[in-house]
Design a protein around this motif. Structure first.
Motif, short mmCIF file in Angstrom:
data_model
loop_
_atom_site.label_atom_id
_atom_site.label_comp_id
_atom_site.label_asym_id
_atom_site.label_seq_id
_atom_site.Cartn_x
_atom_site.Cartn_y
_atom_site.Cartn_z
N HIS A 47 0.83 -1.21 0.00
CA HIS A 47 0.00 0.00 0.00
C HIS A 47 0.86 1.27 0.00
O HIS A 47 0.54 2.24 -0.68
CB HIS A 47 -0.95 0.00 1.19
N LEU A 48 1.96 1.24 0.74
CA LEU A 48 2.85 2.39 0.76
C LEU A 48 3.50 2.61 -0.60
O LEU A 48 3.63 3.75 -1.07
CB LEU A 48 3.92 2.21 1.83
N LEU A 49 3.90 1.53 -1.26
CA LEU A 49 4.49 1.64 -2.59
C LEU A 49 3.48 2.13 -3.62
O LEU A 49 3.82 2.90 -4.52
CB LEU A 49 5.09 0.31 -3.02
N GLU A 50 2.23 1.74 -3.47
CA GLU A 50 1.20 2.25 -4.39
C GLU A 50 1.00 3.75 -4.15
O GLU A 50 0.89 4.53 -5.09
CB GLU A 50 -0.11 1.48 -4.22
N LEU A 51 0.99 4.17 -2.89
CA LEU A 51 0.82 5.59 -2.55
C LEU A 51 2.01 6.41 -3.05
O LEU A 51 1.87 7.60 -3.37
CB LEU A 51 0.67 5.74 -1.04
N ALA A 52 3.19 5.80 -3.17
CA ALA A 52 4.40 6.51 -3.58
C ALA A 52 4.53 6.70 -5.09
O ALA A 52 5.46 7.39 -5.54
CB ALA A 52 5.63 5.75 -3.06
N GLN A 53 3.64 6.15 -5.88
CA GLN A 53 3.75 6.25 -7.34
C GLN A 53 3.63 7.70 -7.79
O GLN A 53 2.94 8.51 -7.17
CB GLN A 53 2.70 5.38 -8.01
N GLU A 54 4.32 8.01 -8.88
CA GLU A 54 4.40 9.38 -9.39
C GLU A 54 3.05 10.02 -9.70
O GLU A 54 2.87 11.22 -9.55
CB GLU A 54 5.28 9.43 -10.64
N ASN A 55 2.08 9.24 -10.15
CA ASN A 55 0.79 9.82 -10.56
C ASN A 55 -0.21 9.99 -9.42
O ASN A 55 -1.33 10.42 -9.64
CB ASN A 55 0.17 8.98 -11.69
N VAL A 56 0.21 9.68 -8.20
CA VAL A 56 -0.67 9.89 -7.05
C VAL A 56 -0.57 11.36 -6.63
O VAL A 56 0.53 11.85 -6.37
CB VAL A 56 -0.29 8.96 -5.87
N GLU A 58 -0.73 14.93 -4.57
CA GLU A 58 -0.42 15.35 -3.20
C GLU A 58 -1.70 15.35 -2.37
O GLU A 58 -2.78 15.70 -2.85
CB GLU A 58 0.21 16.74 -3.20
N PHE A 59 -1.57 14.95 -1.14
CA PHE A 59 -2.64 14.88 -0.13
C PHE A 59 -3.61 13.72 -0.34
O PHE A 59 -4.55 13.57 0.43
CB PHE A 59 -3.39 16.21 0.02
N GLU A 60 -3.39 12.89 -1.36
CA GLU A 60 -4.15 11.64 -1.45
C GLU A 60 -3.73 10.81 -0.24
O GLU A 60 -2.62 10.96 0.28
CB GLU A 60 -3.82 10.91 -2.76
N HIS A 61 -4.61 9.97 0.23
CA HIS A 61 -4.29 9.24 1.46
C HIS A 61 -4.91 7.85 1.47
O HIS A 61 -5.82 7.56 0.69
CB HIS A 61 -4.78 10.03 2.68
N ILE A 62 -4.37 7.03 2.35
CA ILE A 62 -4.98 5.74 2.63
C ILE A 62 -5.37 5.76 4.11
O ILE A 62 -4.65 6.31 4.95
CB ILE A 62 -4.06 4.56 2.28
N HIS A 63 -6.52 5.22 4.37
CA HIS A 63 -7.12 5.29 5.70
C HIS A 63 -7.43 3.86 6.15
O HIS A 63 -8.22 3.18 5.51
CB HIS A 63 -8.40 6.12 5.61
N ILE A 79 -2.36 7.60 6.26
CA ILE A 79 -1.07 7.92 5.65
C ILE A 79 -1.33 8.82 4.46
O ILE A 79 -2.09 8.45 3.56
CB ILE A 79 -0.33 6.64 5.24
N VAL A 80 -0.71 10.00 4.44
CA VAL A 80 -0.99 11.03 3.44
C VAL A 80 0.23 11.21 2.54
O VAL A 80 1.37 11.29 3.01
CB VAL A 80 -1.32 12.37 4.13
N ARG A 81 -0.03 11.30 1.24
CA ARG A 81 1.02 11.56 0.25
C ARG A 81 1.41 13.03 0.30
O ARG A 81 0.55 13.91 0.19
CB ARG A 81 0.51 11.19 -1.15
N LYS A 82 2.67 13.31 0.47
CA LYS A 82 3.17 14.68 0.48
C LYS A 82 4.24 14.78 -0.60
O LYS A 82 5.10 13.93 -0.71
CB LYS A 82 3.78 14.96 1.86
N ASN A 83 4.17 15.81 -1.42
CA ASN A 83 5.18 16.00 -2.47
C ASN A 83 6.37 16.76 -1.96
O ASN A 83 6.38 17.39 -0.97
CB ASN A 83 4.59 16.74 -3.66
#
Length: 83
Positions: A47-56, A58-63, A79-83
């Motif tokens: 899940h962390l690796l999917e969240l880290a993909q370039e096309n995700v 900023e501020f997308e998250h998994i809950h 866990i929130v994606r931060k650029n």
């Protein structure tokens, strides 16, 4: 170890879980503890690796919570994606 990571489709995450996964999140004073079996750790890594993909974006998250993935009595984990 090879881990299959789904490609983020721009709308939603795939949430592929290993069979028999177990993840528990707790807070003690100022510490967050994540306890997981092997299957839970692999699932969380995916899940962390999917969240880290370039096309995700900023501020997308998994809950995660006890109703969709964590063990009973776990605290919520966001866990929130931060650029």
């Amino acid at each position: 170890m090879d881990i299959f990571v789904p490609t983020y489709d721009g709308e939603k995450f795939s949430f592929v879980w290993e069979e028999n996964f177990s993840i528990n999140c707790s807070i003690d004073n100022n510490s967050i503890t994540i306890e997981a079996n092997k299957e839970g750790l692999i699932s969380l890594a995916r899940h962390l690796l999917e969240l880290a993909q370039e096309n995700v974006p900023e501020f997308e998250h998994i809950h995660f919570d006890e109703y969709n993935s964590l063990d009973d009595n776990s605290v919520e984990l966001i866990i929130v994606r931060k650029n």
